[in-house]
Design an enzyme around this catalytic site. Structure first.
Site, PDB file in Angstrom:
ATOM      1  N   CYS A  46       6.027   4.141  -1.479  1.00 11.63           N
ATOM      2  CA  CYS A  46       6.833   2.938  -1.705  1.00 11.63           C
ATOM      3  C   CYS A  46       6.260   1.770  -0.917  1.00 11.63           C
ATOM      4  CB  CYS A  46       8.281   3.153  -1.249  1.00 11.63           C
ATOM      5  SG  CYS A  46       9.130   4.543  -2.009  1.00 11.63           S
ATOM      6  N   CYS A  50      11.222  -1.483  -0.192  1.00 12.76           N
ATOM      7  CA  CYS A  50      11.923  -0.642  -1.172  1.00 12.76           C
ATOM      8  C   CYS A  50      13.377  -0.437  -0.748  1.00 12.76           C
ATOM      9  CB  CYS A  50      11.223   0.706  -1.322  1.00 12.76           C
ATOM     10  SG  CYS A  50      11.962   1.766  -2.582  1.00 12.76           S
ATOM     11  N   CYS A  77       6.470   4.946  -6.579  1.00  5.52           N
ATOM     12  CA  CYS A  77       7.923   4.886  -6.735  1.00  5.52           C
ATOM     13  C   CYS A  77       8.273   4.084  -7.984  1.00  5.52           C
ATOM     14  CB  CYS A  77       8.532   4.228  -5.503  1.00  5.52           C
ATOM     15  SG  CYS A  77      10.305   3.910  -5.605  1.00  5.52           S
ATOM     16  N   CYS A  80      10.557   0.640  -6.774  1.00  6.86           N
ATOM     17  CA  CYS A  80      10.002  -0.581  -6.154  1.00  6.86           C
ATOM     18  C   CYS A  80       8.641  -0.979  -6.721  1.00  6.86           C
ATOM     19  CB  CYS A  80       9.914  -0.422  -4.641  1.00  6.86           C
ATOM     20  SG  CYS A  80       8.667   0.767  -4.071  1.00  6.86           S
TER      21      CYS A  80
END
Length: 351
Positions: A46, A50, A77, A80
């Site tokens: 991430c 995030c 991810c 994000c």
């Protein structure tokens, strides 16, 4: 997924794991694109901002970029979209180069097309990254050219056209916004500009406050009228009037309570990067701090850490533009134009 717990990431000398973890805890948007955090228990990586729930510290590993995280077996991810951050930042940098090289400020649709984004999306992206709209950034570049041209030997009219203006009216409008006075007044040490001023007693010592009809142009400690005159040797320096006194009282109140909202008029000139740095400083919530590296990233140039520090040092409006909220990368106070004791006191009052 459990197989991810066995991943032992290689060490990256440029990354400080604890600083990276702290950025994740703060969901620091300014650090997006500078590194990613990977979660061993889920196998995803991430960006620092995030919004997902934070894992336990021992389950986090940090990588300098998405490619390194993918090479270690992690995947992006879906919340994000960390892979897009680097692309966004590169697009902003590409647009900044385009505007710097253009003879006239390009239109938003031209800039967006150049970097491959929809205009409305790129407008939001550019402002998020730099603190300025594309139009404001382009105007600031041209105002910088005007300032440089005015320092030359030619006439004011020559300087206006050399800076890329098609007509003096636009140049004078930009000069009023970025220089705080007309081009001729700027070249001639503020001649014709009326600046009201006073030295106030505050809990942190004597403070000079000065303002033009447009707004505050100088807030500083341990300075007096002679310091102001050295900056504007030909300006018409005047004593306070009722409007100025009311404005100065609001500035004085900021010293005792720097957490209070301060939407006061400002009249300060600076390069487009300085303006981006000052906008970034004003976006720091009271009681929080940022590093010089974070400010450089917020101003649109993560590599310009030293320039960000110089822009902080060039801040003409102490307290109102809160350069006291910037610390060194190791968390120490760092410098402050009016002494580290004042910097420490302002931070303590905000907390």
């Amino acid at each position: 997924m459990n197989q991810m717990t066995a991943i032992d990431p290689p060490a990256f000398a440029a990354l400080d794991p604890e600083a990276c973890w702290d950025a994740f805890l703060r969901r620091d948007r300014a650090q997006d694109g500078r590194f990613v955090g990977a979660v061993r228990t889920t196998g995803i990586y991430c960006k620092p901002s995030c919004a997902a729930r934070h894992p336990r510290r021992e389950n986090m590993a940090f990588y300098p970029d998405p490619a390194a995280a993918r090479a270690a077996g992690f995947r992006a991810c879906l919340r994000c979209h960390p892979d897009e951050v680097g692309r966004d930042r590169l697009a902003v940098e590409k647009a900044m180069r385009m505007m710097a090289q253009a003879e006239e400020p390009p239109r938003l649709d031209e800039i967006a097309s150049h970097v491959g984004y929809a205009p409305h999306h790129f407008h939001r992206l550019f402002k998020r990254e730099t603190g300025l709209t594309p139009a404001a950034y382009a105007r600031a570049i041209r105002a910088d050219r005007l300032k440089a041209a005015l320092a030359g030997e030619g006439t004011v009219t020559d300087a206006i056209y050399e800076a890329g203006y098609n007509a003096p009216s636009r140049a004078y409008a930009d000069a009023d916004r970025h220089l705080g006075m007309s081009p001729s007044a700027w070249r001639d040490g503020g001649r014709g500009a009326v600046i009201r001023h006073a030295v106030l007693d505050t809990s942190l010592g004597p403070m000079l406050v000065a303002a033009t009809a447009k707004g505050l142009c100088r807030i500083s400690f341990d300075e007096g009228v002679e310091d102001l005159r050295s900056r504007f040797p030909h300006a018409d320096l005047q004593p306070p009037d009722p409007a100025f006194t009311a404005l100065a009282d609001q500035v004085r109140a900021l010293v005792d309570n720097p957490r209070r909202p301060a939407d006061l008029p400002m009249d300060v000139q600076g390069t487009h990067f300085q303006q981006a740095v000052w906008a970034a400083l004003r976006s720091i919530p009271p009681g929080e701090t940022r590093s010089y590296g974070e400010i450089a990233a917020m101003a649109g140039n993560p590599a310009a850490v030293r320039a960000a520090g110089t822009a902080c040092g060039g801040n003409n409006l102490a307290v109102l533009i809160p350069c006291h909220r910037v610390l060194r990368g190791d968390g120490s106070l760092g410098g402050y134009a009016y002494g580290t004791a004042r910097k420490k006191a302002l931070l303590e009052r905000e907390r």
